[in-house]
Design a protein around this motif. Structure first.
Motif, PDB file in Angstrom:
ATOM      1  N   GLU A  41      -9.370   7.512  -6.168  1.00 49.92           N
ATOM      2  CA  GLU A  41     -10.700   7.738  -5.577  1.00 49.92           C
ATOM      3  C   GLU A  41     -11.678   8.306  -6.611  1.00 49.92           C
ATOM      4  O   GLU A  41     -12.865   8.005  -6.607  1.00 49.92           O
ATOM      5  CB  GLU A  41     -10.581   8.691  -4.378  1.00 49.92           C
ATOM      6  N   ALA A  46       2.240  10.719  -4.119  1.00 52.42           N
ATOM      7  CA  ALA A  46       1.453   9.613  -3.544  1.00 52.42           C
ATOM      8  C   ALA A  46       0.031  10.087  -3.238  1.00 52.42           C
ATOM      9  O   ALA A  46      -0.946   9.371  -3.492  1.00 52.42           O
ATOM     10  CB  ALA A  46       2.141   9.092  -2.287  1.00 52.42           C
ATOM     11  N   ALA A  47      -0.085  11.313  -2.737  1.00 52.62           N
ATOM     12  CA  ALA A  47      -1.408  11.860  -2.406  1.00 52.62           C
ATOM     13  C   ALA A  47      -2.228  12.045  -3.690  1.00 52.62           C
ATOM     14  O   ALA A  47      -3.427  11.723  -3.736  1.00 52.62           O
ATOM     15  CB  ALA A  47      -1.241  13.193  -1.675  1.00 52.62           C
ATOM     16  N   LYS A 102      -3.537   8.725  -4.918  1.00 55.67           N
ATOM     17  CA  LYS A 102      -4.681   8.252  -4.117  1.00 55.67           C
ATOM     18  C   LYS A 102      -5.971   8.989  -4.548  1.00 55.67           C
ATOM     19  O   LYS A 102      -7.018   8.377  -4.748  1.00 55.67           O
ATOM     20  CB  LYS A 102      -4.377   8.530  -2.641  1.00 55.67           C
ATOM     21  N   GLN A 103      -5.825  10.311  -4.726  1.00 50.01           N
ATOM     22  CA  GLN A 103      -7.009  11.093  -5.135  1.00 50.01           C
ATOM     23  C   GLN A 103      -7.500  10.650  -6.519  1.00 50.01           C
ATOM     24  O   GLN A 103      -8.700  10.517  -6.758  1.00 50.01           O
ATOM     25  CB  GLN A 103      -6.666  12.588  -5.165  1.00 50.01           C
ATOM     26  N   LEU A 152      -6.015   1.017  -8.915  1.00 54.40           N
ATOM     27  CA  LEU A 152      -4.879   0.500  -8.151  1.00 54.40           C
ATOM     28  C   LEU A 152      -5.051  -0.996  -7.948  1.00 54.40           C
ATOM     29  O   LEU A 152      -6.103  -1.440  -7.460  1.00 54.40           O
ATOM     30  CB  LEU A 152      -4.781   1.187  -6.784  1.00 54.40           C
ATOM     31  N   ASP A 198       0.808  -1.203   0.000  1.00 57.09           N
ATOM     32  CA  ASP A 198       0.000   0.000   0.000  1.00 57.09           C
ATOM     33  C   ASP A 198       0.852   1.269   0.000  1.00 57.09           C
ATOM     34  O   ASP A 198       0.387   2.351  -0.329  1.00 57.09           O
ATOM     35  CB  ASP A 198      -0.908  -0.030   1.237  1.00 57.09           C
ATOM     36  N   LYS A 199       2.117   1.112   0.386  1.00 56.34           N
ATOM     37  CA  LYS A 199       2.971   2.299   0.543  1.00 56.34           C
ATOM     38  C   LYS A 199       3.822   2.500  -0.720  1.00 56.34           C
ATOM     39  O   LYS A 199       4.413   1.557  -1.219  1.00 56.34           O
ATOM     40  CB  LYS A 199       3.876   2.075   1.762  1.00 56.34           C
TER      41      LYS A 199
END
Ligand code: FAD
Length: 339
Positions: free
Chosen positions: A204, A196-197, A200-201, A210, A187-188
């Motif tokens: 979403e 990385a942020a 993730k966005q 992913l 996950d990292k």
């Protein structure tokens, strides 16, 4: 495009030492061609630590790896070296008084002398251990770098890896690809926190899929046309993602490769040279920088610079037979015109 090139000195490796060899040869009016497996100049400094400060380059109390390379490039630019990047020198043979080099992209380079400044060997991508990899590499289905972003427009792209390259290209290609799937075993991500942020966005918002925690498992397709990439968890759950391309970003490794077959008298993966000339066991072939060894050798950039000067002076009589070489300071003679 393949090329047939003639030059005075062929330099294998565009690391800091190979680049300085261009300058030293240029000061003695010798033309150079530099060949490197990487797309970018700079060897280890550029590929492994571009932003790290180096503290032991004379007259630079502190200089980042990338800045050192930029300065070396500027210093050798007046001599117009031909930089042949993105190709490995696969073969080296003697022909008459000179040498012929053959590259992985089919080029031929004829020269009067060779300087091997190959560090610990050619940089290349770490390849995933998958069946049929070569088949899909040959057609561009599987790649390790992006040279033309447009190639991925409207395509289904699977990106494997958890570092900056994987994340940055996922964020970039989502704008033009039909679908981007990022495969990572945990996950990292090992990338800039901001990237990385953003990843993730984007996930979403449904702009990137992913596949975590998955690893590459297999390649599917016929006739070199990739149609899917199968992925597996550590528990053995397998799924297939449709794909036109797999981009695998697992970092770079160095491999001595073909150099071991050139009869240069390797000593534990290094080329033994005569210290005063850096000449190998084959007259006309010199080795400098990290790849060269002799009693007292230090694997430091500054020592490689000195070896470049010694090799260039030793090569001069081969390029200009019968012409006396009078030692001169650069301050006295200035920069000679490029050949
Ligand atoms: P490299 O930089 O290794 O370049 C060799 C080039 O040759 C590569 O680009 C490779 O792709 C190419 N090549 C090899 N074989 C072939 C082939 N067959 N065909 C085509 N191309 C080929 N040194 C210092 O002096 N001071 C420091 O502070 C310092 N810090 C370091 C920090 C790190 C993290 C690392 C990894 C190294 C450090 N070093 C330092 C070591 C320094 O980077 C090396 O000594 C230097 O890069 C050697 O230069 P080079 O030109 O000989 O070889």
């Amino acid at each position: 495009m393949t090329a047939v090139v003639e030059t005075d000195v062929a330099i294998i490796g565009a690391g800091p030492v190979g680049l300085f060899a261009v300058f030293e040869c240029g000061m003695l009016r010798m033309k150079t061609v530099v060949i490197d497996a990487l797309e970018e100049i700079g060897g280890q400094c550029a590929a492994l630590y571009p932003e790290k400060p180096i503290f032991d380059i004379p007259a630079h109390p502190e200089i980042a790896g990338a800045d050192l390379i930029a300065q070396l490039h500027k210093q050798c630019a007046p001599f117009n070296p031909l930089l042949m990047m993105g190709r490995r020198v696969d073969a080296l043979r003697q022909e008459g008084d000179g040498f012929v080099l053959a590259t992985s992209t089919g080029d031929t380079i004829r020269c009067k002398a060779v300087v091997v400044a190959a560090g610990a060997g050619a940089f290349g991508p770490n390849r995933p251990p998958l069946d049929r990899l070569a088949e899909f590499e040959a057609t561009g289905g599987v790649r390790y770098m992006v040279s033309r972003r447009e190639d991925f427009r409207g395509k289904q792209v699977v990106i494997a890896g958890g570092g900056d390259s994987a994340v940055d290209w996922a964020l970039s290609l989502k704008q033009i690809a039909a679908k981007v799937t990022v495969v990572h075993r945990r996950d990292k991500f090992r990338c800039a926190p901001e990237s990385a942020a953003q990843l993730k966005q984007a996930a979403e918002r449904g702009e990137i899929e992913l596949a975590i925690p998955y690893q590459l498992h297999g390649l599917e397709g016929e006739g070199g046309q990739l149609t899917g990439v199968s992925l597996a968890t550590l528990k053995g759950e397998v799924k297939t993602v449709p794909a036109d391309h797999l981009l695998a970003f697992f970092g770079l490794s160095m491999e001595l490769g073909p150099i071991a077959d050139w009869g240069l008298g390797l000593e534990r993966s290094h080329i033994a040279v005569t210290p005063a000339t850096c000449e190998t066991t084959i007259p006309g072939i010199h080795a400098i920088g990290d790849i060269a060894t002799y009693p007292g050798k230090l694997k430091l950039i500054l020592q490689g610079f000195s070896e470049a000067a010694m090799a260039a002076h030793a090569i001069h009589p081969r390029v200009f037979p019968g012409e006396a070489l009078h030692f001169e300071y650069s301050t006295s003679k200035g920069l000679p015109a490029a050949g």
